[in-house]
Design an enzyme around this catalytic site. Sequence first.
Site, PDB file in Angstrom:
ATOM      1  N   ASN A   1      -6.100  -5.694   4.603  1.00 33.35           N
ATOM      2  CA  ASN A   1      -6.353  -5.949   2.942  1.00 33.35           C
ATOM      3  C   ASN A   1      -5.150  -7.151   2.778  1.00 33.35           C
ATOM      4  O   ASN A   1      -4.203  -6.588   2.540  1.00 33.35           O
ATOM      5  CB  ASN A   1      -6.114  -4.589   2.532  1.00 33.35           C
ATOM      6  N   TRP A   2      -5.711  -8.136   2.388  1.00 30.59           N
ATOM      7  CA  TRP A   2      -4.827  -9.167   2.205  1.00 30.59           C
ATOM      8  C   TRP A   2      -4.193  -9.273   0.746  1.00 30.59           C
ATOM      9  O   TRP A   2      -3.016  -9.868   0.500  1.00 30.59           O
ATOM     10  CB  TRP A   2      -5.365 -10.784   2.344  1.00 30.59           C
ATOM     11  N   LYS A   3      -4.585  -8.397  -0.271  1.00 33.71           N
ATOM     12  CA  LYS A   3      -4.137  -8.239  -1.370  1.00 33.71           C
ATOM     13  C   LYS A   3      -4.227  -9.859  -2.076  1.00 33.71           C
ATOM     14  O   LYS A   3      -5.053 -10.413  -1.624  1.00 33.71           O
ATOM     15  CB  LYS A   3      -2.720  -7.462  -1.670  1.00 33.71           C
TER      16      LYS A   3
ATOM     17  N   HIS B   1      -8.765   1.209  -4.442  1.00 32.32           N
ATOM     18  CA  HIS B   1      -7.661   1.045  -3.936  1.00 32.32           C
ATOM     19  C   HIS B   1      -6.446   1.610  -5.012  1.00 32.32           C
ATOM     20  O   HIS B   1      -6.579   1.152  -6.268  1.00 32.32           O
ATOM     21  CB  HIS B   1      -7.241  -0.558  -3.654  1.00 32.32           C
TER      22      HIS B   1
ATOM     23  N   GLU C   1      -3.730   0.309  -5.764  1.00 34.26           N
ATOM     24  CA  GLU C   1      -3.206  -0.647  -6.659  1.00 34.26           C
ATOM     25  C   GLU C   1      -4.239  -0.896  -7.967  1.00 34.26           C
ATOM     26  O   GLU C   1      -3.803  -1.162  -9.253  1.00 34.26           O
ATOM     27  CB  GLU C   1      -2.799  -1.995  -6.014  1.00 34.26           C
TER      28      GLU C   1
ATOM     29  N   GLU D   1      -5.038   6.468   2.010  1.00 32.79           N
ATOM     30  CA  GLU D   1      -3.716   5.717   1.870  1.00 32.79           C
ATOM     31  C   GLU D   1      -2.747   6.231   0.911  1.00 32.79           C
ATOM     32  O   GLU D   1      -2.983   6.415  -0.257  1.00 32.79           O
ATOM     33  CB  GLU D   1      -3.891   4.321   1.429  1.00 32.79           C
TER      34      GLU D   1
ATOM     35  N   GLY E   1       3.294  -0.122   1.616  1.00 31.21           N
ATOM     36  CA  GLY E   1       4.486  -1.178   1.269  1.00 31.21           C
ATOM     37  C   GLY E   1       5.860  -0.459   1.348  1.00 31.21           C
ATOM     38  O   GLY E   1       6.766  -1.095   1.064  1.00 31.21           O
TER      39      GLY E   1
ATOM     40  N   SER F   1       2.022   1.205   5.503  1.00 31.78           N
ATOM     41  CA  SER F   1       2.901   0.768   6.578  1.00 31.78           C
ATOM     42  C   SER F   1       2.514   0.932   8.202  1.00 31.78           C
ATOM     43  O   SER F   1       3.371   1.220   8.634  1.00 31.78           O
ATOM     44  CB  SER F   1       4.371   1.601   6.175  1.00 31.78           C
TER      45      SER F   1
ATOM     46  N   GLY G   1      -2.010  -3.457   5.168  1.00 35.65           N
ATOM     47  CA  GLY G   1      -1.854  -4.442   4.223  1.00 35.65           C
ATOM     48  C   GLY G   1      -0.819  -5.534   4.747  1.00 35.65           C
ATOM     49  O   GLY G   1      -1.275  -6.584   5.420  1.00 35.65           O
ATOM     50  N   GLY G   2       0.397  -5.507   4.354  1.00 39.84           N
ATOM     51  CA  GLY G   2       1.589  -6.450   4.698  1.00 39.84           C
ATOM     52  C   GLY G   2       1.455  -7.061   6.250  1.00 39.84           C
ATOM     53  O   GLY G   2       1.589  -8.318   6.456  1.00 39.84           O
TER      54      GLY G   2
HETATM   55  P1  13P Z   1       0.882  -1.535   3.918  1.00 36.03           P
HETATM   56  O1  13P Z   1       0.202  -1.810   5.163  1.00 36.03           O
HETATM   57  O2  13P Z   1       1.805  -2.885   3.103  1.00 36.03           O
HETATM   58  O3  13P Z   1       1.823  -0.547   3.449  1.00 36.03           O
HETATM   59  O4  13P Z   1      -0.198  -1.620   2.860  1.00 36.03           O
HETATM   60  C1  13P Z   1      -1.273  -0.780   2.914  1.00 36.03           C
HETATM   61  C2  13P Z   1      -2.449  -0.751   2.159  1.00 36.03           C
HETATM   62  O5  13P Z   1      -2.422  -0.869   0.780  1.00 36.03           O
HETATM   63  C3  13P Z   1      -3.612  -1.307   2.600  1.00 36.03           C
HETATM   64  O6  13P Z   1      -4.709  -1.347   1.728  1.00 36.03           O
END
Ligand code: 13P
Length: 271
Positions: free
Chosen positions: A21-23, A113, A115, A183, A189, A229, A250-251
């Site tokens: 997930n590149w956000k 998600h 967010e 998640e 994050g 994470s 994510g990251g």
């Molecule tokens: P991180 O891997 O940066 O913790 O993010 C997870 C995420 O929100 C994937 O959708």
Amino acid sequence: MASVGANQKRAGERVAFIAGNWKMNLDHLQAIAFVQKLAWSLKDARHDFSDTEVAVFPPFTDLRSVQTLVSADKLELKYGAQDVSRHLSGAYTGEISAEFLKALDTPYVLVGHSERRQYHRETDDHIADKVAAAVKNGIVPVICVGETAEDLELYGPSAVPVSQLHAALALAGDAKEIVVAYEPVWAIGSGQAATPEQAEQVAEQLRYVIAEVLGGEIADATRILYGGSVKSSNIAGFLRQPNVDGALVGGASLDLAEFASIAQFRKHVGT
Ligand code: 13P
């Protein structure tokens, strides 16, 4: 005998799924370069896509470029959108419909998600509508659920994810395929991932919900991902759990070598 679905190698053995997930990162030019390099890197590593599916979830403006690249170069990489409108069409300025995503041959879409729930006030009702819109258009929804640290303290480990999944599936009774991503919000994050055992405990409960709503066969075939994470150094532990079938990253999905290494988790399963 029930037929073996596309995401099942044989009964009880699901194809692993590593999703990035590149956000709100990487524009369409960066996306093209990234996807090209990722494809080369996995090819060099002789990645077995029939064993582990790999997908990226770029921003909307990248999707057409990624689609073109994937189809022109016949890449085995998959892609998905990060969100979809709850509406099918009409006067909804700024929204992207499931039909538009379908027109780009988008196989997957993230729905719910944390967010989106947190910063865009998406409710369980919105999420149920979005899941229904995706299903109606033949797009597999990757339904994201997870508790905050406060929820965890108040209600224990699985109550909130279980109730979110129930709500998300309220209008999805005829779905043939879904993916669920657990998640925990406190792990996203933060650098502090859940333990594999914590992820397994919730994933098992989520699988019961799927069985209840969509039936045992679909529950058996559904990939349940862990997210929060995830890194190359902790991925193997999650994939050793019987109910965890992959990761939503994510990251670490923005770091090419790191993401490729996560996708290649079978090579460090013993680590
Ligand atoms: P991180 O891997 O940066 O913790 O993010 C997870 C995420 O929100 C994937 O959708």
